[in-house]
Design a protein around this motif. Sequence first.
Motif, PDB file in Angstrom:
ATOM      1  N   ASP A  26      40.490  26.358  50.108  1.00 39.36           N
ATOM      2  CA  ASP A  26      40.170  26.199  48.687  1.00 39.36           C
ATOM      3  C   ASP A  26      39.145  25.093  48.473  1.00 39.36           C
ATOM      4  O   ASP A  26      38.353  24.780  49.371  1.00 39.36           O
ATOM      5  CB  ASP A  26      41.457  25.948  47.904  1.00 39.36           C
ATOM      6  CG  ASP A  26      42.240  24.747  48.430  1.00 39.36           C
ATOM      7  OD1 ASP A  26      41.625  23.832  49.030  1.00 39.36           O
ATOM      8  OD2 ASP A  26      43.475  24.709  48.238  1.00 39.36           O
ATOM      9  N   CYS A  84      30.723  29.153  45.421  1.00 39.89           N
ATOM     10  CA  CYS A  84      32.025  28.665  45.873  1.00 39.89           C
ATOM     11  C   CYS A  84      32.147  27.153  45.750  1.00 39.89           C
ATOM     12  O   CYS A  84      33.178  26.577  46.135  1.00 39.89           O
ATOM     13  CB  CYS A  84      32.264  29.071  47.322  1.00 39.89           C
ATOM     14  SG  CYS A  84      32.863  30.767  47.493  1.00 39.89           S
ATOM     15  N   SER A 139      33.929  29.486  55.020  1.00 40.52           N
ATOM     16  CA  SER A 139      34.035  30.415  53.894  1.00 40.52           C
ATOM     17  C   SER A 139      34.901  29.836  52.792  1.00 40.52           C
ATOM     18  O   SER A 139      35.266  30.550  51.848  1.00 40.52           O
ATOM     19  CB  SER A 139      34.642  31.746  54.363  1.00 40.52           C
ATOM     20  OG  SER A 139      33.819  32.375  55.314  1.00 40.52           O
ATOM     21  N   CYS A 167      36.343  28.271  49.525  1.00 40.37           N
ATOM     22  CA  CYS A 167      35.831  28.549  48.189  1.00 40.37           C
ATOM     23  C   CYS A 167      36.742  27.958  47.124  1.00 40.37           C
ATOM     24  O   CYS A 167      37.978  28.103  47.197  1.00 40.37           O
ATOM     25  CB  CYS A 167      35.734  30.054  47.990  1.00 40.37           C
ATOM     26  SG  CYS A 167      34.680  30.557  46.610  1.00 40.37           S
ATOM     27  N   ALA A 179      40.357  29.365  45.429  1.00 45.88           N
ATOM     28  CA  ALA A 179      40.973  30.386  46.268  1.00 45.88           C
ATOM     29  C   ALA A 179      42.472  30.148  46.452  1.00 45.88           C
ATOM     30  O   ALA A 179      42.912  29.037  46.724  1.00 45.88           O
ATOM     31  CB  ALA A 179      40.295  30.437  47.631  1.00 45.88           C
ATOM     32  N   THR A 180      43.254  31.199  46.295  1.00 43.21           N
ATOM     33  CA  THR A 180      44.680  31.179  46.594  1.00 43.21           C
ATOM     34  C   THR A 180      44.886  31.553  48.064  1.00 43.21           C
ATOM     35  O   THR A 180      43.942  31.961  48.753  1.00 43.21           O
ATOM     36  CB  THR A 180      45.435  32.184  45.725  1.00 43.21           C
ATOM     37  OG1 THR A 180      44.977  33.516  46.051  1.00 43.21           O
ATOM     38  CG2 THR A 180      45.180  31.923  44.237  1.00 43.21           C
ATOM     39  N   GLN A 195      43.839  35.112  48.426  1.00 44.36           N
ATOM     40  CA  GLN A 195      42.384  35.291  48.400  1.00 44.36           C
ATOM     41  C   GLN A 195      41.735  34.810  49.695  1.00 44.36           C
ATOM     42  O   GLN A 195      40.744  35.385  50.143  1.00 44.36           O
ATOM     43  CB  GLN A 195      41.800  34.573  47.189  1.00 44.36           C
ATOM     44  CG  GLN A 195      42.145  35.263  45.878  1.00 44.36           C
ATOM     45  CD  GLN A 195      41.822  34.426  44.657  1.00 44.36           C
ATOM     46  OE1 GLN A 195      41.740  33.201  44.727  1.00 44.36           O
ATOM     47  NE2 GLN A 195      41.630  35.082  43.516  1.00 44.36           N
ATOM     48  N   VAL A 196      42.284  33.750  50.285  1.00 45.05           N
ATOM     49  CA  VAL A 196      41.775  33.313  51.585  1.00 45.05           C
ATOM     50  C   VAL A 196      42.004  34.411  52.621  1.00 45.05           C
ATOM     51  O   VAL A 196      41.122  34.758  53.404  1.00 45.05           O
ATOM     52  CB  VAL A 196      42.453  32.007  52.037  1.00 45.05           C
ATOM     53  CG1 VAL A 196      42.024  31.638  53.460  1.00 45.05           C
ATOM     54  CG2 VAL A 196      42.098  30.860  51.087  1.00 45.05           C
ATOM     55  N   GLY A 245      39.664  37.497  51.781  1.00 46.54           N
ATOM     56  CA  GLY A 245      38.231  37.356  51.576  1.00 46.54           C
ATOM     57  C   GLY A 245      37.501  36.344  52.431  1.00 46.54           C
ATOM     58  O   GLY A 245      36.275  36.227  52.325  1.00 46.54           O
ATOM     59  N   GLN A 246      38.215  35.624  53.300  1.00 43.70           N
ATOM     60  CA  GLN A 246      37.551  34.552  54.031  1.00 43.70           C
ATOM     61  C   GLN A 246      37.660  34.644  55.548  1.00 43.70           C
ATOM     62  O   GLN A 246      37.293  33.701  56.251  1.00 43.70           O
ATOM     63  CB  GLN A 246      38.107  33.188  53.585  1.00 43.70           C
ATOM     64  CG  GLN A 246      37.834  32.828  52.146  1.00 43.70           C
ATOM     65  CD  GLN A 246      38.222  31.401  51.818  1.00 43.70           C
ATOM     66  OE1 GLN A 246      38.375  30.550  52.682  1.00 43.70           O
ATOM     67  NE2 GLN A 246      38.381  31.113  50.529  1.00 43.70           N
ATOM     68  N   ALA A 266      45.022  25.279  51.876  1.00 43.75           N
ATOM     69  CA  ALA A 266      45.276  26.238  50.799  1.00 43.75           C
ATOM     70  C   ALA A 266      46.708  26.080  50.312  1.00 43.75           C
ATOM     71  O   ALA A 266      47.559  25.541  51.019  1.00 43.75           O
ATOM     72  CB  ALA A 266      45.030  27.671  51.280  1.00 43.75           C
ATOM     73  N   ASN A 303      46.266  26.434  44.665  1.00 41.54           N
ATOM     74  CA  ASN A 303      45.850  27.410  43.659  1.00 41.54           C
ATOM     75  C   ASN A 303      46.837  28.561  43.497  1.00 41.54           C
ATOM     76  O   ASN A 303      46.654  29.414  42.624  1.00 41.54           O
ATOM     77  CB  ASN A 303      44.452  27.949  43.993  1.00 41.54           C
ATOM     78  CG  ASN A 303      43.381  26.892  43.821  1.00 41.54           C
ATOM     79  OD1 ASN A 303      43.385  26.150  42.848  1.00 41.54           O
ATOM     80  ND2 ASN A 303      42.485  26.804  44.781  1.00 41.54           N
TER      81      ASN A 303
END
Length: 283
Positions: A39, A55, A77, A79, A82-83, A86-87, A90-91, A106, A109
Motif C-alpha cells: 500500500d 499510485c 507495484s 500502490c 491498496a487492500t 487488491q495487492v 493486481g500487484q 498491507a 486499507n
Amino acid sequence: MRRRLITMLAVLALGGAALALPHAAAADDPGAVYVAIGDSEAAGTGNLPYVDQSCLRSKKSYPMLLAATSGVPVSSSACAGATTTQVATGQLGDLGPATQLVTLTAGVNDLDWQGVLAACSSAGTDLACGAAMNAAAVALQGVPIGIGQLLGAVRTLAPNALIVVTGYPMLFGEVVNSCSVGNYQGVSVKFSSAQAAGVNAGLWQLNSAVQAGVGGYVGQTGDPGVRYVDVVGAFDGHGLCDSGSRWISGLVPGQPVVDRGFHPNAGGQQAYADAIALALASM
C-alpha cells in the motif's frame, strides 16, 4: 549493516540463499529478483518526486532505498490505497521463479483507517469515533485471512523467494494534553491524549492481525521463507507528537503535498528500510 545487507541481497540475487522450497520450472518470464508490493507505506506516498503518479509511488520509498543500498534493482507495484485483496489481484505480475526477495506492507486499507483518523480527532465527535472504531474492529477480523491468502498467492508465483512482511509504525508519541497535526480545509486538527492513545492502540491491533496472518500461514504450510518485521521500535521518539524529529508527516494543505498526511516522510521511509535491512542481515 550496509555491507551485510549488500552481501545478503547479492547472495539472494545469485540464488545462493536456498530455502527449503520446491524449485519452479523455468518460465518465459522468470520474474524480477526483488519485488515490492503493498500500500501507500510501501509506495512511499507523500514523498516527492513520484515515479508513478497514479499510485503515488515515490522515488524515496523504502523499496527504492533498499535497492539503492544493495545495488539490486527493485520492481515495485506498491500502490496507495491498496487492500490485501487488491495487492493479491493486481500487484503480482513481476513475480516468478527468479524472484529471491519480496517485501510487503498491507492491511491498513482493509479498514477504513482514514475514516477512523477523521472521526477520532478534533474534526470528529465521540459518537463518530466510537462508530468508526467499531467498524474497524469488525474489519480487522479479516486481516489475518487476507494476509494469509496474499502470502499463498505470492508463494505460488515466487517459490524461491524470501518474503518479508512489515507492520506499521505508531502515529503518535507521548501526548500529555493534545497534539496538533496541521490543518484540513483551513481548520486546525488536533488529537487529545485519549484520542492519540486510541489510534495507537488500533495500530497495535492491526500489527497483531498482520503478524497473526503471517503466523497462521507459516503454521499451516510450514513455509520457512516468510518473515514478519516489526517497525514500531524503529520509529521510537519520532512520532507526530514526540520531541524528536517527526518521521510521520502531519496534514499539509495544497496539492500534491496533501498526500503526506499520516504517512512516513523521508526519515520514516529510511527507518522502514533500516528495519528491513537489519532483519535481512540477521538471517
